[in-house]
Design a protein around this motif. Structure first.
Motif, PDB file in Angstrom:
ATOM      1  N   PRO A  38      64.244  10.052  72.964  1.00 43.89           N
ATOM      2  CA  PRO A  38      62.963   9.594  73.542  1.00 43.89           C
ATOM      3  C   PRO A  38      61.769   9.703  72.595  1.00 43.89           C
ATOM      4  N   ASN A  39      61.733  10.729  71.747  1.00 42.65           N
ATOM      5  CA  ASN A  39      60.579  10.910  70.867  1.00 42.65           C
ATOM      6  C   ASN A  39      60.646  10.021  69.615  1.00 42.65           C
ATOM      7  N   ARG A  40      61.714   9.249  69.454  1.00 40.11           N
ATOM      8  CA  ARG A  40      61.852   8.398  68.267  1.00 40.11           C
ATOM      9  C   ARG A  40      62.037   6.916  68.601  1.00 40.11           C
ATOM     10  N   ARG A  41      61.819   6.548  69.829  1.00 41.03           N
ATOM     11  CA  ARG A  41      62.040   5.147  70.227  1.00 41.03           C
ATOM     12  C   ARG A  41      61.099   4.194  69.504  1.00 41.03           C
TER      13      ARG A  41
END
Length: 193
Positions: free
Chosen positions: A166-169
Motif C-alpha cells: 500500500p505505501n508503494r502503489r
C-alpha cells in the motif's frame, strides 16, 4: 452430396481446438480490459498472445508509408516494438523491486493487454486523419487519445494495484502512467506521409 463427419482422431480437428481455446482466452482478456474490474482472471491465466497481437498491430499502423525511411522522422516497426516491450519489462522490474507479489509474465500480460484502448485510439485517429487536416481534426484526435489513455491507466491499475504494498502503489503506478503516455504521444503525433 453429404459431407464426411470428422472423427475425434482427425488431426485437423485436434490441432484447431487449442487455437480456438487460445483465441477465446484472448477474447475474454480483451473484455476484461474493455470493462475493467478487479479480477484475478487476467493475472491467473496469463499469456502473451494478446500483447503480441496488439504490439504488432500498433507497430504496423504507426509505420510510415514512405520508402525512404531516413527522411521520414516517424517511428518504424522495430522502434515501436522495442518501446512497447522495453517499457513493459522496465515497469515489471520496477514492480518487482518495489516488493510486488506479481510474477514477471503476469505483469507483462496485464501491461500488454491494457494497450488495447490505445490501439483502438490509433485506429480511430487513422480514420479521422482521412478527413481534411485542421484544428478540429486535431481536437478530435486529442480527445480520443486522452480518453483511451485514461482507460489504459484505469484498466492496468485495476489489475496491478493490489499486487503492490500500500505505501508503494504510487511509485508503481507512475511508470505505468509514463509508459502509456509515450505510446499515446506516438499515436497523437502520427501523421501519414
Amino acid at each position: 452430396m453429404a459431407e464426411a463427419e470428422e472423427s475425434p482422431g482427425d488431426p485437423g480437428t485436434a490441432s484447431s481446438r487449442p487455437l480456438m481455446r487460445d483465441l477465446k482466452a484472448v477474447g475474454k482478456k480483451f473484455m476484461h480490459v474493455l470493462y475493467p474490474r478487479k479480477s484475478n482472471t487476467l493475472l491467473r491465466d496469463w499469456d502473451l498472445w494478446g500483447p503480441l497481437i496488439l504490439c504488432v498491430t500498433l507497430a504496423l499502423m504507426l509505420q510510415r508509408d514512405s520508402v525512404d525511411s531516413e527522411k521520414d522522422g516517424g517511428p518504424q516497426f522495430a522502434e515501436v516494438f522495442v518501446i512497447v516491450w522495453f517499457g513493459a519489462v522496465t515497469i515489471t522490474l520496477n514492480s518487482k523491486l518495489l516488493g510486488g507479489n506479481i510474477s514477471f509474465f503476469q505483469s507483462l500480460c496485464v501491461l500488454g493487454y491494457c494497450i488495447l484502448p490505445l490501439t483502438v485510439a490509433l485506429l480511430i485517429c487513422r480514420l479521422v486523419l482521412l478527413a481534411d487536416p485542421g484544428p478540429v481534426n486535431f481536437m478530435v484526435r486529442l480527445f480520443v487519445v486522452i480518453v483511451m489513455f485514461a482507460w489504459s491507466i484505469v484498466a492496468s491499475t485495476a489489475f496491478l494495484a493490489d499486487s503492490q504494498p500500500p505505501n508503494r502503489r504510487a511509485l508503481a503506478v507512475y511508470p505505468v502512467f509514463l509508459f502509456y503516455f509515450v505510446i499515446s504521444w506516438m499515436i497523437l503525433t502520427f501523421t501519414p506521409q
